[in-house]
Design an enzyme around this catalytic site. Structure first.
Site, PDB file in Angstrom:
ATOM      1  N   ASP A 112       1.926   8.278   6.278  1.00  0.00           N
ATOM      2  CA  ASP A 112       1.143   8.721   5.127  1.00  0.00           C
ATOM      3  C   ASP A 112       2.018   9.383   4.061  1.00  0.00           C
ATOM      4  O   ASP A 112       2.805  10.285   4.370  1.00  0.00           O
ATOM      5  CB  ASP A 112       0.082   9.718   5.612  1.00  0.00           C
ATOM      6  CG  ASP A 112      -1.150   9.744   4.726  1.00  0.00           C
ATOM      7  OD1 ASP A 112      -1.151   9.047   3.698  1.00  0.00           O
ATOM      8  OD2 ASP A 112      -2.101  10.453   5.061  1.00  0.00           O
ATOM      9  N   ASP A 113       1.871   8.922   2.817  1.00  0.00           N
ATOM     10  CA  ASP A 113       2.517   9.558   1.654  1.00  0.00           C
ATOM     11  C   ASP A 113       4.047   9.527   1.685  1.00  0.00           C
ATOM     12  O   ASP A 113       4.694  10.389   1.083  1.00  0.00           O
ATOM     13  CB  ASP A 113       2.074  11.020   1.514  1.00  0.00           C
ATOM     14  CG  ASP A 113       0.677  11.163   0.928  1.00  0.00           C
ATOM     15  OD1 ASP A 113      -0.143  10.240   1.108  1.00  0.00           O
ATOM     16  OD2 ASP A 113       0.392  12.206   0.313  1.00  0.00           O
ATOM     17  N   CYS A 139      -4.459   6.756  -1.035  1.00  0.00           N
ATOM     18  CA  CYS A 139      -4.532   6.260   0.339  1.00  0.00           C
ATOM     19  C   CYS A 139      -5.759   5.403   0.627  1.00  0.00           C
ATOM     20  O   CYS A 139      -5.640   4.336   1.242  1.00  0.00           O
ATOM     21  CB  CYS A 139      -4.451   7.429   1.320  1.00  0.00           C
ATOM     22  SG  CYS A 139      -5.637   8.741   1.039  1.00  0.00           S
ATOM     23  N   HIS A 196      -8.684   4.798   5.891  1.00  0.00           N
ATOM     24  CA  HIS A 196      -8.648   6.077   5.182  1.00  0.00           C
ATOM     25  C   HIS A 196      -8.785   7.263   6.138  1.00  0.00           C
ATOM     26  O   HIS A 196      -8.051   8.252   6.045  1.00  0.00           O
ATOM     27  CB  HIS A 196      -9.750   6.129   4.126  1.00  0.00           C
ATOM     28  CG  HIS A 196      -9.884   7.466   3.471  1.00  0.00           C
ATOM     29  ND1 HIS A 196      -8.794   8.178   3.020  1.00  0.00           N
ATOM     30  CD2 HIS A 196     -10.977   8.240   3.200  1.00  0.00           C
ATOM     31  CE1 HIS A 196      -9.214   9.324   2.497  1.00  0.00           C
ATOM     32  NE2 HIS A 196     -10.517   9.381   2.606  1.00  0.00           N
ATOM     33  N   ASP A 230       1.390   4.081   2.624  1.00  0.00           N
ATOM     34  CA  ASP A 230       0.264   3.704   1.760  1.00  0.00           C
ATOM     35  C   ASP A 230       0.532   3.933   0.276  1.00  0.00           C
ATOM     36  O   ASP A 230      -0.234   3.462  -0.566  1.00  0.00           O
ATOM     37  CB  ASP A 230      -1.018   4.421   2.174  1.00  0.00           C
ATOM     38  CG  ASP A 230      -0.850   5.920   2.362  1.00  0.00           C
ATOM     39  OD1 ASP A 230       0.266   6.449   2.159  1.00  0.00           O
ATOM     40  OD2 ASP A 230      -1.846   6.577   2.717  1.00  0.00           O
ATOM     41  N   HIS A 231       1.597   4.623  -0.078  1.00  0.00           N
ATOM     42  CA  HIS A 231       2.020   4.787  -1.480  1.00  0.00           C
ATOM     43  C   HIS A 231       3.255   5.665  -1.516  1.00  0.00           C
ATOM     44  O   HIS A 231       3.676   6.203  -0.490  1.00  0.00           O
ATOM     45  CB  HIS A 231       0.921   5.420  -2.351  1.00  0.00           C
ATOM     46  CG  HIS A 231       0.235   6.571  -1.681  1.00  0.00           C
ATOM     47  ND1 HIS A 231       0.856   7.764  -1.446  1.00  0.00           N
ATOM     48  CD2 HIS A 231      -1.014   6.685  -1.174  1.00  0.00           C
ATOM     49  CE1 HIS A 231       0.019   8.582  -0.832  1.00  0.00           C
ATOM     50  NE2 HIS A 231      -1.119   7.947  -0.642  1.00  0.00           N
TER      51      HIS A 231
END
Length: 494
Positions: free
Chosen positions: A38-39, A78, A138, A324-325
């Site tokens: 994540d992130d 996300c 999510h 996710d980004h």
């Protein structure tokens, strides 16, 4: 008669042999280890090696396969990013531009997704045993998507009794009731790795990697870090003395040439601003905390790789690791994702497994949307015709498609960015534009949208903008950001 019997016997043996070979072929299908972080931006050592980040296990995985240094998400947030990856559809196709409950991604009211097959489900339908734990969609996953679910610990804890630095509201406390509070904060907590939810998730995966299965498996592992709050034990902070910390490139007047919609999207008063971080002396501390979180995730990744290596599945497992980004650590004036600029859309993507090159890097732009079709091809499964992305197998194995490669990111309805050939083109819903030449301006400080020199290139990139721009899905929202609340109400007529 004897000849007939001999012929029939031979045919029987051939058929038996074919059936046996078929069973072997089915048994030989590779397992899949699907790892989401994540992130996570591109600071890891196999890609940028920012501020001498210490990520030996990301290096280890990169040496096992192919690293894409220029992979981009379909949304810099996300919820829509993960929904796109798991459905194989673009946000502009589904209208899922914001956060959507896992169980409402696929619903009767959405023509694009109402009968879509999620990525793990496609593997189950093709003979796989599916398992998953942590943040994969999510929240975790829609009900019954996995044969075996380890669930997910709520939130992004553990949390100290009191925040260390950031109150969650920033300079926008008047908006707190309407737009909520962020979980942004940074500091050393808790005392031990074993208290982190990600550690427990790896334990769960490790246990299952040492079990026997009568069919190939698809295993999903979703790490919560490096999502804020940037809390990990002190030992990870100790890897990065403050005096050695680098800060990302920043220009105080960088946003002077940004169109109004871009500024609205970037209006995030609940997040720390770069000017505040400079004045308060917190900038290096935030970067230190982010690096510490990366190294913590790297450690947990190493535990997963060790478990796989010590299992019977080591030689027949496809691994994909993705984020996710990206995440901005002061670039473009803030500490957040939430943008169509390079640092928000670019994230790590690594594939490893049988029949893939080892230690290879590909700099061409690609999309996370390609993960679904790529995993299908690597696993010998039939293509899913609904996928809007394309497989990267030929690119990894034969360098095909490098020149024409491109990546599209969408943030809200009709706001798109395209990355190709060293350029970034952004068009907002009102037609206003940004254009950056990364050959001379990798920091995206100079908006060249009005420069005649780039007119031909801009027109070419415009041709790749999505032709379908669906209205916001009724179940998709992003109440954290005022612009998206307003846009959904306006375009949906409510």
């Amino acid at each position: 008669m004897k000849k007939i019997v001999l012929v029939l016997t031979a045919i029987s043996l051939v058929l038996s042999s074919c059936k046996s070979d078929d069973k072997k072929a089915k048994a030989a299908k590779p397992n899949v280890l699907f790892i989401a972080v994540d992130d996570l931006n591109n600071w890891i050592s196999p890609i940028q090696n920012f501020s001498n980040v210490k990520t030996p296990n990301f290096d280890r995985l990169a040496k096992m396969g192919v690293t894409f240094t220029n992979a981009h998400v379909q949304a810099p947030l996300c919820g829509p990013s993960r929904a796109s990856l798991m459905t194989g559809l673009r946000p502009s196709t589904t209208g899922i531009y914001g956060m959507t409950p896992d169980n409402k991604i696929r619903r009767a009211g959405n023509k694009a997704t109402n009968d879509i097959t999620f990525l793990p489900e496609y593997f189950e339908q093709n003979g796989y045993h599916t398992m998953g734990i942590g943040k994969l969609f999510h929240i975790h996953a829609p009900d019954s998507v996995f044969n075996e679910s380890g669930g997910r610990v709520r939130g992004f804890g553990p949390y100290p009794k009191k925040r260390f630095v950031w109150d969650g509201f920033g300079t926008s406390k008047s908006k707190k009731e309407k737009y909520g509070r962020t979980s942004t904060d940074w500091g050393a907590f808790p005392e031990k790795d074993s208290l982190m939810p990600d550690h427990q998730s790896v334990n769960w995966v490790t246990e299952r990697l040492h079990k026997d299965y009568d069919k190939p498996f698809f295993m999903g592992l979703g790490f919560l870090r490096v999502h804020v709050p940037l809390y990990v034990p002190q030992k990870w902070f100790d890897l990065y003395p403050l005096e050695d910390i680098q800060t990302p490139p920043y220009k105080s007047d960088d946003l002077n040439d940004i169109p109004p919609v871009g500024m609205q999207i970037n209006d995030l008063p609940m997040m720390p601003s770069t000017e505040w971080a400079k004045e308060s002396g917190e900038w290096k501390k935030i970067v230190q905390a982010y690096l510490a979180c990366i190294s913590y995730v790297d450690y947990e990744l190493g535990r997963v790789l060790d478990a796989l290596e010590n299992s019977k599945y080591a030689d027949n497992t496809v691994i994909v690791l993705w984020s996710d980004h990206g995440y901005r650590l002061g670039e473009k004036g803030t500490f957040a994702k939430h943008a169509l600029w390079e640092t928000a859309t670019k994230a790590p993507l690594i594939f490893a497994g049988p029949d893939l090159p080892k230690g290879k890097k590909i700099d061409a732009p690609v999309e996370m949307l390609s993960i679904y079709p790529t995993l299908l091809e690597l696993s010998g499964l039939p293509a899913y015709q609904r996928n809007e992305g394309y497989s990267l197998v030929d690119m990894m194995q034969q360098d095909k498609g490098l020149v024409e490669a491109k990546a599209i990111t969408t943030f809200g309805m009709n706001n798109h960015a395209i990355k190709m050939n060293g350029y970034r083109y952004i068009q907002y819903e009102d037609g206003k534009e940004e254009f950056y030449d990364h050959n001379s301006d990798s920091n995206e400080w100079n908006n060249e949208a009005g420069n005649p020199k780039y007119k031909t290139q801009i027109e070419k990139m415009k041709g790749f903008l999505p032709k379908v721009n669906s209205k916001w899905d009724a179940s998709s929202n992003y109440t954290f950001q005022p612009y998206f609340v307003e846009q959904k109400a306006r375009v949906n007529g409510k």
